[in-house]
Design a protein around this motif. Structure first.
Motif, PDB file in Angstrom:
ATOM      1  N   ASN A 186       0.817  -1.184  -0.068  1.00  0.00           N
ATOM      2  CA  ASN A 186       0.038  -0.142   0.141  1.00  0.00           C
ATOM      3  C   ASN A 186       1.045   1.375  -0.064  1.00  0.00           C
ATOM      4  O   ASN A 186       0.445   2.352  -0.394  1.00  0.00           O
ATOM      5  CB  ASN A 186      -0.855  -0.042   1.155  1.00  0.00           C
ATOM      6  CG  ASN A 186      -2.013  -1.090   1.143  1.00  0.00           C
ATOM      7  OD1 ASN A 186      -2.710  -1.303  -0.090  1.00  0.00           O
ATOM      8  ND2 ASN A 186      -2.439  -1.613   2.034  1.00  0.00           N
ATOM      9  N   ALA A 187       1.930   1.105   0.624  1.00  0.00           N
ATOM     10  CA  ALA A 187       3.076   2.638   0.729  1.00  0.00           C
ATOM     11  C   ALA A 187       3.780   2.455  -0.609  1.00  0.00           C
ATOM     12  O   ALA A 187       4.602   3.394  -0.494  1.00  0.00           O
ATOM     13  CB  ALA A 187       3.980   2.215   1.939  1.00  0.00           C
ATOM     14  N   ASN A 188       3.655   1.404  -1.053  1.00  0.00           N
ATOM     15  CA  ASN A 188       4.469   1.397  -2.506  1.00  0.00           C
ATOM     16  C   ASN A 188       6.010   1.309  -2.259  1.00  0.00           C
ATOM     17  O   ASN A 188       6.726   2.039  -2.735  1.00  0.00           O
ATOM     18  CB  ASN A 188       4.210   2.414  -3.534  1.00  0.00           C
ATOM     19  CG  ASN A 188       4.796   2.113  -4.960  1.00  0.00           C
ATOM     20  OD1 ASN A 188       5.145   0.943  -5.419  1.00  0.00           O
ATOM     21  ND2 ASN A 188       4.813   3.164  -5.700  1.00  0.00           N
TER      22      ASN A 188
ATOM     23  N   THR B 263      12.988  -2.993   1.906  1.00  0.00           N
ATOM     24  CA  THR B 263      13.463  -1.465   1.852  1.00  0.00           C
ATOM     25  C   THR B 263      12.718  -1.041   3.541  1.00  0.00           C
ATOM     26  O   THR B 263      13.505  -0.278   4.199  1.00  0.00           O
ATOM     27  CB  THR B 263      12.755  -0.459   0.975  1.00  0.00           C
ATOM     28  OG1 THR B 263      13.254  -0.825  -0.270  1.00  0.00           O
ATOM     29  CG2 THR B 263      12.774   0.986   1.404  1.00  0.00           C
ATOM     30  N   TYR B 264      11.634  -1.597   3.596  1.00  0.00           N
ATOM     31  CA  TYR B 264      11.055  -1.421   4.975  1.00  0.00           C
ATOM     32  C   TYR B 264      11.889  -1.861   6.121  1.00  0.00           C
ATOM     33  O   TYR B 264      12.016  -0.991   7.152  1.00  0.00           O
ATOM     34  CB  TYR B 264       9.494  -1.793   5.082  1.00  0.00           C
ATOM     35  CG  TYR B 264       8.936  -1.898   6.318  1.00  0.00           C
ATOM     36  CD1 TYR B 264       8.295  -0.768   6.853  1.00  0.00           C
ATOM     37  CD2 TYR B 264       9.167  -2.786   7.351  1.00  0.00           C
ATOM     38  CE1 TYR B 264       7.442  -0.689   7.918  1.00  0.00           C
ATOM     39  CE2 TYR B 264       8.615  -2.814   8.681  1.00  0.00           C
ATOM     40  CZ  TYR B 264       7.883  -1.792   9.057  1.00  0.00           C
ATOM     41  OH  TYR B 264       7.192  -1.522  10.287  1.00  0.00           O
ATOM     42  N   TYR B 265      12.407  -2.975   6.225  1.00  0.00           N
ATOM     43  CA  TYR B 265      13.049  -3.443   7.116  1.00  0.00           C
ATOM     44  C   TYR B 265      14.326  -2.970   7.096  1.00  0.00           C
ATOM     45  O   TYR B 265      14.901  -2.556   8.410  1.00  0.00           O
ATOM     46  CB  TYR B 265      13.380  -5.070   6.969  1.00  0.00           C
ATOM     47  CG  TYR B 265      12.063  -5.959   7.285  1.00  0.00           C
ATOM     48  CD1 TYR B 265      11.571  -5.676   8.558  1.00  0.00           C
ATOM     49  CD2 TYR B 265      11.567  -6.633   6.209  1.00  0.00           C
ATOM     50  CE1 TYR B 265      10.456  -6.529   8.921  1.00  0.00           C
ATOM     51  CE2 TYR B 265      10.342  -7.466   6.628  1.00  0.00           C
ATOM     52  CZ  TYR B 265       9.911  -7.354   7.906  1.00  0.00           C
ATOM     53  OH  TYR B 265       8.713  -8.118   8.191  1.00  0.00           O
ATOM     54  N   GLY B 266      15.120  -2.494   6.103  1.00  0.00           N
ATOM     55  CA  GLY B 266      16.122  -1.561   6.298  1.00  0.00           C
ATOM     56  C   GLY B 266      16.043  -0.369   6.975  1.00  0.00           C
ATOM     57  O   GLY B 266      16.685   0.094   7.842  1.00  0.00           O
ATOM     58  N   TRP B 267      14.878   0.136   6.475  1.00  0.00           N
ATOM     59  CA  TRP B 267      14.687   1.678   7.140  1.00  0.00           C
ATOM     60  C   TRP B 267      14.409   1.580   8.515  1.00  0.00           C
ATOM     61  O   TRP B 267      14.759   2.301   9.372  1.00  0.00           O
ATOM     62  CB  TRP B 267      13.616   1.974   6.478  1.00  0.00           C
ATOM     63  CG  TRP B 267      12.978   3.511   6.640  1.00  0.00           C
ATOM     64  CD1 TRP B 267      13.426   4.550   6.875  1.00  0.00           C
ATOM     65  CD2 TRP B 267      11.323   3.514   7.085  1.00  0.00           C
ATOM     66  NE1 TRP B 267      12.560   5.565   7.409  1.00  0.00           N
ATOM     67  CE2 TRP B 267      11.356   5.032   7.451  1.00  0.00           C
ATOM     68  CE3 TRP B 267      10.322   2.658   6.809  1.00  0.00           C
ATOM     69  CZ2 TRP B 267       9.998   5.648   7.901  1.00  0.00           C
ATOM     70  CZ3 TRP B 267       9.086   3.220   7.223  1.00  0.00           C
ATOM     71  CH2 TRP B 267       9.118   4.613   7.712  1.00  0.00           C
TER      72      TRP B 267
ATOM     73  N   ARG C  26       5.468  10.099   0.478  1.00  0.00           N
ATOM     74  CA  ARG C  26       4.485   9.173  -0.022  1.00  0.00           C
ATOM     75  C   ARG C  26       3.926   8.336   1.377  1.00  0.00           C
ATOM     76  O   ARG C  26       2.707   8.073   1.536  1.00  0.00           O
ATOM     77  CB  ARG C  26       4.869   8.022  -0.798  1.00  0.00           C
ATOM     78  CG  ARG C  26       3.877   7.110  -1.474  1.00  0.00           C
ATOM     79  CD  ARG C  26       4.449   6.440  -2.801  1.00  0.00           C
ATOM     80  NE  ARG C  26       5.719   5.683  -2.253  1.00  0.00           N
ATOM     81  CZ  ARG C  26       6.760   5.719  -2.922  1.00  0.00           C
ATOM     82  NH1 ARG C  26       7.175   6.749  -3.519  1.00  0.00           N
ATOM     83  NH2 ARG C  26       7.716   4.789  -2.420  1.00  0.00           N
ATOM     84  N   ILE C  27       4.688   7.686   1.952  1.00  0.00           N
ATOM     85  CA  ILE C  27       4.475   7.021   3.248  1.00  0.00           C
ATOM     86  C   ILE C  27       3.597   7.988   4.442  1.00  0.00           C
ATOM     87  O   ILE C  27       2.587   7.520   4.701  1.00  0.00           O
ATOM     88  CB  ILE C  27       5.838   6.489   3.987  1.00  0.00           C
ATOM     89  CG1 ILE C  27       6.364   5.580   3.000  1.00  0.00           C
ATOM     90  CG2 ILE C  27       5.274   5.817   5.138  1.00  0.00           C
ATOM     91  CD1 ILE C  27       7.793   4.765   3.686  1.00  0.00           C
ATOM     92  N   ASP C  28       4.243   8.996   4.630  1.00  0.00           N
ATOM     93  CA  ASP C  28       3.312  10.311   5.419  1.00  0.00           C
ATOM     94  C   ASP C  28       2.026  10.434   5.045  1.00  0.00           C
ATOM     95  O   ASP C  28       1.159  10.395   5.896  1.00  0.00           O
ATOM     96  CB  ASP C  28       4.237  11.532   5.391  1.00  0.00           C
ATOM     97  CG  ASP C  28       3.516  12.539   6.313  1.00  0.00           C
ATOM     98  OD1 ASP C  28       3.119  12.037   7.155  1.00  0.00           O
ATOM     99  OD2 ASP C  28       3.428  13.678   5.780  1.00  0.00           O
ATOM    100  N   GLN C  29       1.964  10.388   3.546  1.00  0.00           N
ATOM    101  CA  GLN C  29       0.437  10.690   3.076  1.00  0.00           C
ATOM    102  C   GLN C  29      -0.310   9.462   3.332  1.00  0.00           C
ATOM    103  O   GLN C  29      -1.705   9.606   3.920  1.00  0.00           O
ATOM    104  CB  GLN C  29       0.445  10.999   1.455  1.00  0.00           C
ATOM    105  CG  GLN C  29       1.153  12.447   1.315  1.00  0.00           C
ATOM    106  CD  GLN C  29       1.130  12.882   0.008  1.00  0.00           C
ATOM    107  OE1 GLN C  29       1.011  11.722  -0.873  1.00  0.00           O
ATOM    108  NE2 GLN C  29       1.310  14.033  -0.532  1.00  0.00           N
ATOM    109  N   TYR C  30       0.053   8.144   3.148  1.00  0.00           N
ATOM    110  CA  TYR C  30      -0.723   6.958   3.284  1.00  0.00           C
ATOM    111  C   TYR C  30      -0.995   6.880   4.730  1.00  0.00           C
ATOM    112  O   TYR C  30      -2.014   6.699   5.123  1.00  0.00           O
ATOM    113  CB  TYR C  30       0.123   5.822   2.932  1.00  0.00           C
ATOM    114  CG  TYR C  30      -0.306   4.536   3.140  1.00  0.00           C
ATOM    115  CD1 TYR C  30      -1.452   4.203   2.682  1.00  0.00           C
ATOM    116  CD2 TYR C  30       0.206   3.740   4.091  1.00  0.00           C
ATOM    117  CE1 TYR C  30      -2.015   2.852   3.038  1.00  0.00           C
ATOM    118  CE2 TYR C  30      -0.044   2.542   4.665  1.00  0.00           C
ATOM    119  CZ  TYR C  30      -1.407   2.070   3.965  1.00  0.00           C
ATOM    120  OH  TYR C  30      -1.955   0.935   4.147  1.00  0.00           O
TER     121      TYR C  30
END
Length: 64
Positions: free
Chosen positions: A29-31, A36-40, A54-58
Motif C-alpha cells: 500500500n505504501a509502494n 526497504t521497510y526492514y532496512g529503514w 508518500r508514506i506520510d500521506q498514506y
C-alpha cells in the motif's frame, strides 16, 4: 532532535503493530519493498524525501 525520517518510521511501526497489518500489506500500500521497510526500520538507511512523503500521506489518510 527528531527528524522527519524518525517520526514517519515510528508512525509506520505503530500503524503495522496497532492494526495488526502485515508488513507485506503495508509495503504494498505504501509502494515500498519489504527489504526497504526492514532496512529503514533497522536504521540501515534513510529513505528519500519523496518516499517519506508518500508514506506520510498514506499514514495520514488513516489518521496515523
Amino acid at each position: 532532535m527528531v527528524t522527519k525520517n524518525d517520526e514517519v518510521k515510528v508512525r509506520a511501526k505503530n500503524f503495522v503493530d496497532e492494526l495488526g497489518l502485515s508488513v507485506t500489506a503495508f509495503c504494498r500500500n505504501a509502494n515500498i519493498g519489504r527489504t526497504t521497510y526492514y532496512g529503514w526500520q533497522s536504521g540501515e538507511f534513510v529513505l528519500s524525501d519523496k518516499t517519506l512523503n508518500r508514506i506520510d500521506q498514506y499514514l495520514s489518510k488513516y489518521h496515523f
